[in-house]
Design an enzyme around this catalytic site. Structure first.
Site, PDB file in Angstrom:
ATOM      1  N   VAL A 146       3.825 -51.052  52.529  1.00  0.00           N
ATOM      2  CA  VAL A 146       2.595 -51.222  52.175  1.00  0.00           C
ATOM      3  C   VAL A 146       1.673 -51.832  52.993  1.00  0.00           C
ATOM      4  O   VAL A 146       2.160 -52.763  53.836  1.00  0.00           O
ATOM      5  CB  VAL A 146       2.518 -51.835  50.934  1.00  0.00           C
ATOM      6  CG1 VAL A 146       1.219 -52.455  50.363  1.00  0.00           C
ATOM      7  CG2 VAL A 146       3.485 -51.159  49.733  1.00  0.00           C
ATOM      8  N   ASP A 148      -1.161 -54.099  53.386  1.00  0.00           N
ATOM      9  CA  ASP A 148      -2.197 -55.026  52.617  1.00  0.00           C
ATOM     10  C   ASP A 148      -3.013 -55.925  53.380  1.00  0.00           C
ATOM     11  O   ASP A 148      -2.767 -57.057  54.220  1.00  0.00           O
ATOM     12  CB  ASP A 148      -1.125 -55.975  51.774  1.00  0.00           C
ATOM     13  CG  ASP A 148      -2.037 -57.062  50.830  1.00  0.00           C
ATOM     14  OD1 ASP A 148      -3.277 -56.720  50.483  1.00  0.00           O
ATOM     15  OD2 ASP A 148      -1.439 -57.772  50.351  1.00  0.00           O
ATOM     16  N   ALA A 174       5.910 -55.007  53.127  1.00  0.00           N
ATOM     17  CA  ALA A 174       4.496 -54.844  53.047  1.00  0.00           C
ATOM     18  C   ALA A 174       3.892 -55.721  54.434  1.00  0.00           C
ATOM     19  O   ALA A 174       4.494 -56.663  54.609  1.00  0.00           O
ATOM     20  CB  ALA A 174       3.860 -55.491  51.886  1.00  0.00           C
ATOM     21  N   LYS A 175       3.006 -55.110  54.974  1.00  0.00           N
ATOM     22  CA  LYS A 175       2.383 -55.923  56.232  1.00  0.00           C
ATOM     23  C   LYS A 175       1.139 -56.519  55.405  1.00  0.00           C
ATOM     24  O   LYS A 175       0.520 -56.294  54.880  1.00  0.00           O
ATOM     25  CB  LYS A 175       1.632 -54.717  57.001  1.00  0.00           C
ATOM     26  CG  LYS A 175       0.640 -55.434  58.046  1.00  0.00           C
ATOM     27  CD  LYS A 175      -0.049 -54.410  58.981  1.00  0.00           C
ATOM     28  CE  LYS A 175      -0.987 -55.292  59.962  1.00  0.00           C
ATOM     29  NZ  LYS A 175      -2.223 -55.013  59.435  1.00  0.00           N
ATOM     30  N   HIS A 176       1.545 -58.009  55.518  1.00  0.00           N
ATOM     31  CA  HIS A 176       0.804 -59.110  54.749  1.00  0.00           C
ATOM     32  C   HIS A 176      -0.514 -59.627  55.680  1.00  0.00           C
ATOM     33  O   HIS A 176       0.040 -60.038  56.443  1.00  0.00           O
ATOM     34  CB  HIS A 176       1.636 -59.924  54.308  1.00  0.00           C
ATOM     35  CG  HIS A 176       1.138 -60.827  53.235  1.00  0.00           C
ATOM     36  ND1 HIS A 176       0.094 -61.818  53.330  1.00  0.00           N
ATOM     37  CD2 HIS A 176       1.234 -60.889  51.703  1.00  0.00           C
ATOM     38  CE1 HIS A 176      -0.141 -62.582  52.170  1.00  0.00           C
ATOM     39  NE2 HIS A 176       0.671 -61.838  51.234  1.00  0.00           N
TER      40      HIS A 176
END
Length: 321
Positions: A146, A148, A174-176
């Site tokens: 994901v 993000d 997820a890339k936060h």
């Protein structure tokens, strides 16, 4: 390649899409510089990059054509040769096209997909969860990361939505960017790997060593050996070196944003990236593609100086020839 959240460890290295000369004009049919792509991928692999991702924001998922996306993916996959996980970006403006591109990109050699949600209109949390559920249903067994980013996608994914996303078996990470990362990590546990920004990784890893086992690095193609040295420092719990490198990385990237305005930086992210990759010197990124061509002088100089700073850091860690 079967990939689970527990397999996501080390550096999730996001790379750009090198362009041939003249790619700033709309008439170019195939803008990909395949020789420089191979050079770039071999450099990050030689440094030991754990995972490679393509076609995010500065990787120009928004400016390459579907045909270019497929040929670029095949080139990257051929160079990697199955030696490490490869996630290709397929963000589009709607669910059906994302699925169509996703199928084609997996067929072209990607192990998994790096997917941001449609951003023409902002999506609420229920819509975000439904979007990724639909992608997973259409592409069963394909590992998904994901993307993000509150500025790019007009809003932050909530902690509650993260919990729902982590229940989708295909989602592995997820890339936060922005928001309560420690809270999000603790909420999903080991069901999803939440990836902090490289420059902040050491702080999160010190607080949550069992969960913060990987980070995303948009700088991997600027300074691959320095980035991987940080990965080893964090793995070995060498916090003094990790803190020092984290400060150096922040020093390198701070100059990209005159006035420290992240929102304005994001407006010029693609153009700035071409500047910093050029002066970092690992490969030739070529020109930016339309429509993202104009860049104010102060941001251009900031991008060029950012690359020069990365080159200075990298010089300390490049193995002797």
């Amino acid at each position: 390649m079967k990939i689970t959240p527990l397999d996501i460890e080390g550096i999730f290295g996001i790379v750009p899409t090198p362009a041939i000369e003249g790619s700033e004009h709309w008439s170019v049919v195939d803008s990909i510089n395949y020789d420089e792509t191979e050079k770039m991928i071999r450099a990050v692999m030689a440094a030991g990059c754990d995972m490679i991702a393509t076609n995010g924001t500065f990787g120009e998922g928004a400016t390459v054509t579907f045909s270019e996306l497929k040929s670029f993916t095949r080139c990257v996959a051929d160079v990697i040769g199955g030696s490490r996980p490869f996630f290709a970006g397929v963000t589009t403006l709607n669910t059906r096209e994302t699925i169509e591109r996703g199928r084609a990109i997996v067929d072209a050699g990607a192990d998994g997909l790096f997917i941001g949600r449609p951003m023409w209109l902002a999506m609420d949390q229920a819509a975000i969860v439904r979007f990724y559920q639909d992608i997973a249903e259409a592409l069963p067994g394909v590992p998904l990361v994901v993307y993000d980013n509150a500025l790019t996608f007009k809003g932050k994914i909530s902690t509650e939505a993260y919990v729902e996303l982590a229940a989708i078996p295909e989602i592995v990470a997820a890339k936060h960017t922005g928001g309560p990362i420690a809270e999000d990590m603790q909420a999903v546990g080991h069901d999803m790997r939440v990836l902090p920004l490289l420059a902040n990784w050491h702080e999160t890893a010190k607080e949550l060593p069992d969960l913060a086992r990987a980070a995303w690095a948009g700088s991997i193609a600027c300074a691959p050996n320095a980035v991987m040295r940080q990965a080893r420092a964090i793995r070995d719990r060498d916090w003094d070196l990790a803190n020092d490198l984290g400060e150096q990385f922040r020093w390198a990237e701070r100059v990209m944003m005159p006035g420290g305005d992240m929102a304005t930086f994001m407006d010029y992210s693609i153009q700035i990236a071409h500047c910093r990759f050029k002066t970092a010197g690992i490969f030739d990124p070529g020109p930016a593609r339309p429509p993202y061509l104009f860049l104010p002088d102060d941001y251009r100089e900031g991008g060029l100086e950012c690359g020069r700073r990365w080159a200075k850091i990298e010089a300390e860690f490049t193995p002797a020839q």
